[in-house]
Scaffold this motif. Structure first.
Motif, short mmCIF file in Angstrom:
data_model
loop_
_atom_site.label_atom_id
_atom_site.label_comp_id
_atom_site.label_asym_id
_atom_site.label_seq_id
_atom_site.Cartn_x
_atom_site.Cartn_y
_atom_site.Cartn_z
N ALA A 207 0.85 -1.19 0.00
CA ALA A 207 0.00 0.00 0.00
C ALA A 207 0.88 1.23 0.00
N SER A 208 0.29 2.35 -0.42
CA SER A 208 0.98 3.63 -0.33
C SER A 208 0.97 4.12 1.11
N PRO A 209 1.83 5.08 1.45
CA PRO A 209 1.81 5.59 2.83
C PRO A 209 0.45 6.15 3.25
N ALA A 210 -0.24 6.85 2.35
CA ALA A 210 -1.53 7.44 2.71
C ALA A 210 -2.56 6.35 3.00
N THR A 211 -2.63 5.35 2.12
CA THR A 211 -3.56 4.25 2.35
C THR A 211 -3.20 3.49 3.61
N ALA A 212 -1.91 3.26 3.81
CA ALA A 212 -1.45 2.53 4.99
C ALA A 212 -1.89 3.22 6.27
N MET A 213 -1.74 4.52 6.32
CA MET A 213 -2.07 5.23 7.56
C MET A 213 -3.59 5.29 7.78
N ARG A 214 -4.35 5.43 6.69
CA ARG A 214 -5.82 5.45 6.86
C ARG A 214 -6.30 4.11 7.42
N ILE A 215 -5.78 3.02 6.86
CA ILE A 215 -6.23 1.71 7.32
C ILE A 215 -5.67 1.40 8.70
#
Length: 460
Positions: A207-215
């Motif tokens: 995952a990208s950093p943004a997706t990783a942090m949201r999840i």
């Protein structure tokens, strides 16, 4: 076989050890099968994964090979990671979505039932699946996992909110860089350059950093404590004694609240990647899974219970007369049944002027109740609806259990046109776009204690 919207029900893997795709209602889930043992084992690991490259580290290949000696090992990328369809930027997954992913994968590989291995952030979903689908869950193994991460008044072992924010900042800073992340998750191997390269690449391809942090933020707010007493499958809980992230009290909590669960605390503190110092874990899993296990009871499941009722039905019947009222009631019933079918609800009974139904996913149940309320309004009537998630007993002529009584009492407190849910339901739909308004704490007639209730306030 063709699924909804003309999509093939599954896209088979090109070979035994290559990824394949299973179709869900709204996307594809990538899966991969290893080994050929006599039992099926569904691995539900850390949410960040990529089944295409997971075996590029020889230790991970050995880990899966060891599991494959006594099981057919089924791995998949949850929606939002790896090869599976992404999660839209304005949305989050739910445990219900991830359970649907698991069901689709099991169906695609022809598995009627499997043992579940819930590791780290995969644990809450494994627990929810085991309670919701007891006939598809042979055994449950939970490794370094939790029912809830954040601290609460009734859960002092959780992580303080401030610590959680610091943790998220550290993971965001280190995402995709194994040399930064490994000291937090596998300190004994943190200076291994090969593992650093693999872990960094694996995260970047997950995952990208943004997706990783949201999840990851969503994962930190999961709470499946209410599910634990409904788990029927024989359960083994393995926890590292020095795990500073998912601390041992979290594992002991699971053992205390899952009926008949066995708890084994192992030396060390490494938890990610799962193959680090894995032999003691694999030994315990193999010993646990290769014994004979009783069949789970087929009359007890975790379900979300929905009650609906037409507001002011007696006055309406008196005003309209019998014939017109019966016609109106028939139109109401048809609309309710259409929504139950749409959201995979199971009609249990009609209750005079309403319905009793159950669902295998709480978010679907909430959306169904809201749609019913909107659908019947053009008929000139309002309904009230109440929902609760808990264990129910299935009988030929209906359902039973305290969860049924709670849902009925919740409905009785709902406003005209409103959908009211218990705090349990709200906790289990974390990540969905459903918005709630706090309706305070209530005593429910005939039910012990006080219950926090929430009104459905729409979707974001």
């Amino acid at each position: 076989m063709v699924g909804e919207r003309g999509r093939p029900a599954s896209v088979p893997a090109a070979g035994f050890d290559e990824p394949g795709y299973a179709a869900t209602e709204d996307g594809y889930v990538a899966y991969r099968v290893f080994g050929g043992g006599p039992r099926d084992l569904l691995v539900i690991g850390n949410w960040a994964s990529n089944i295409e490259v997971m075996t590029e580290h020889p230790a991970m290949a050995r880990y899966l090979d060891r599991l494959g000696r006594f099981a057919r090992v089924i791995c998949f990328d949850k929606r939002g990671s790896g090869l599976s369809d992404p999660v839209p930027m304005n949305a989050l997954p739910t445990l219900e979505h991830w359970m649907d992913d698991a069901r689709a994968v099991l169906d695609a590989v022809g598995s009627a039932s499997a043992a579940l291995l819930g590791d780290a952030e995969g644990g809450p979903m494994a627990m929810m699946f085991a309670a919701t689908y007891p006939q598809r869950t042979r055994e449950l193994v939970l490794v370094n996992t939790f029912a809830r991460m954040l601290r609460a008044d009734d859960y002092p072992i959780g992580m303080p909110e401030q610590s959680a924010e610091r943790l998220l900042a550290e993971w965001e800073h280190g995402w995709g860089r194994g040399a930064v992340v490994l000291p937090m998750s596998a300190s004994s191997m943190a200076d291994d350059p090969q593992l650093q390269r693999w872990a960094g690449r694996y995260m970047r391809l997950s995952a990208s950093p943004a997706t990783a942090m949201r999840i990851y933020r969503w994962v930190l707010h999961l709470d499946v404590r209410s599910v634990l007493p409904s788990i029927q499958a024989p359960t083994l809980i393995l926890h590292r004694a020095a795990n500073r992230h998912y601390r041992p009290p979290m594992g002991r909590y699971l053992a205390e609240h899952i009926p008949g669960a066995a708890y084994l605390e192992l030396a060390g503190g490494d938890w990610y990647p799962p193959f680090v110092d894995a032999e003691p874990v694999l030994d315990a899993i193999e010993e646990f899974l290769t014994g004979d296990r009783p069949e789970p009871a087929d009359d007890r499941v975790l379900a979300t219970v929905l009650f609906t009722d037409i507001v002011g039905s007696t006055d309406s019947a008196a005003r309209l007369g019998d014939r017109r009222w019966l016609d109106l009631k028939d139109a109401h019933d048809a609309l309710v049944r259409a929504q139950l079918e749409r959201y995979r609800g199971r009609e249990i009974a009609t209750t005079g002027d309403g319905f009793l139904a159950i669902f295998d996913g709480p978010a679907r149940a909430v959306r169904c109740a809201s749609e019913i309320s909107a659908a019947v309004r053009p008929l000139g009537i309002e309904i009230r609806a109440g929902l609760h998630c808990g264990e129910v007993e299935l009988h030929d002529d209906g359902i039973a259990g305290i969860a049924v009584h709670i849902a009925a009492r919740v409905m009785a407190l709902a406003e005209a046109g409103g959908v009211l849910v218990s705090g349990t339901v709200k906790d289990l739909v974390v990540g969905s776009p459903i918005r709630f308004a706090d309706r305070g704490s209530h005593a429910l007639r005939g039910v012990p204690g006080r219950w926090h209730l929430f009104a459905v306030a729409g979707s974001a």
